[in-house]
Design a protein around this motif. Structure first.
Motif, PDB file in Angstrom:
ATOM      1  N   ASN A 128       0.853  -1.064   0.123  1.00 54.86           N
ATOM      2  CA  ASN A 128      -0.356  -0.061   0.163  1.00 54.86           C
ATOM      3  C   ASN A 128       1.427   1.260  -0.243  1.00 54.86           C
ATOM      4  O   ASN A 128       0.742   2.129   0.882  1.00 54.86           O
ATOM      5  N   HIS A 140       4.044  -2.486  -8.501  1.00 59.86           N
ATOM      6  CA  HIS A 140       2.945  -1.669  -9.087  1.00 59.86           C
ATOM      7  C   HIS A 140       2.498  -2.424 -10.651  1.00 59.86           C
ATOM      8  O   HIS A 140       2.999  -2.493 -10.522  1.00 59.86           O
ATOM      9  N   VAL A 158      -3.760   4.773  -4.424  1.00 59.66           N
ATOM     10  CA  VAL A 158      -4.081   3.244  -4.813  1.00 59.66           C
ATOM     11  C   VAL A 158      -5.547   2.689  -4.781  1.00 59.66           C
ATOM     12  O   VAL A 158      -6.111   3.134  -3.990  1.00 59.66           O
ATOM     13  N   VAL A 175      -2.468   1.055  -9.151  1.00 60.71           N
ATOM     14  CA  VAL A 175      -2.228   2.218  -9.122  1.00 60.71           C
ATOM     15  C   VAL A 175      -1.974   3.403 -10.496  1.00 60.71           C
ATOM     16  O   VAL A 175      -1.825   3.186 -11.190  1.00 60.71           O
TER      17      VAL A 175
END
Length: 181
Positions: A128, A140, A158, A175
């Protein structure tokens, strides 16, 4: 006058000379049959040692295979055991007929805490990243590139957390990424 001592004249001298003569006599050489028997005994001993070592190696290999098989079979046992309280909580929530919104919210939050604790105990950690973190394609997954007042190629928001299990990406975080200026 030089006299050579006569061993017969001195009994002690004869006794002292006798062991030297006996020790100096060579031992009889073993016969071919004796040599063959000795070599056969050595061969039998070496063969027995080989068979024992081979059996021990086979037993070790078999035990190792059994341990690997058991480890694979029961690898999720601890994980499943830590999820059972979460299942129990969900079933208990469904059993309540007239629950208020507050009760449902409180139970849901408690169940989420149980689930999070179970995941952490089993080394499943959330990905996160805070806003402004440099985009990492290994952890990511960029859903879109948006204009933002921050450095290019950094995380803006996010959309969905990702997860690691023992430092391996289970699911990348979804993201949005800042566009170049």
């Amino acid at each position: 006058m030089n006299e050579t001592p006569n061993p017969a004249a001195h009994p002690d001298a004869a006794a002292a000379a006798a062991p030297e003569t006996q020790a100096a006599a060579p031992a009889p050489a073993p016969t071919l049959e004796e040599q063959l028997a000795a070599l056969q005994a050595k061969l039998t001993e070496a063969n027995d040692s080989f068979l024992r070592a081979k059996a021990e190696a086979e037993n070790t290999r078999r035990r190792a295979e059994e341990e690997v098989s058991k480890a694979r079979k029961f690898a999720v046992e601890a994980f499943a055991e830590s999820l059972l309280p979460v299942k129990d909580s969900l079933e208990a929530a469904l059993a309540i007929q007239n629950a208020t919104n507050e009760q449902l919210l409180e139970g849901t939050n408690a169940t989420l805490r149980q689930l999070s604790a179970a995941l952490e105990r089993n080394k499943v950690l959330a990905i996160n990243p805070p806003a402004g973190t440099k985009f990492d394609p290994h952890q990511h997954q960029a859903i879109s590139v948006v204009p933002a007042e921050q450095d290019a190629n950094t995380v803006v928001t996010v959309l969905q957390r990702g997860y690691l299990i023992a430092d391996r990406v289970l699911r990348p975080a979804l993201v949005t990424v800042a566009a170049p200026k």
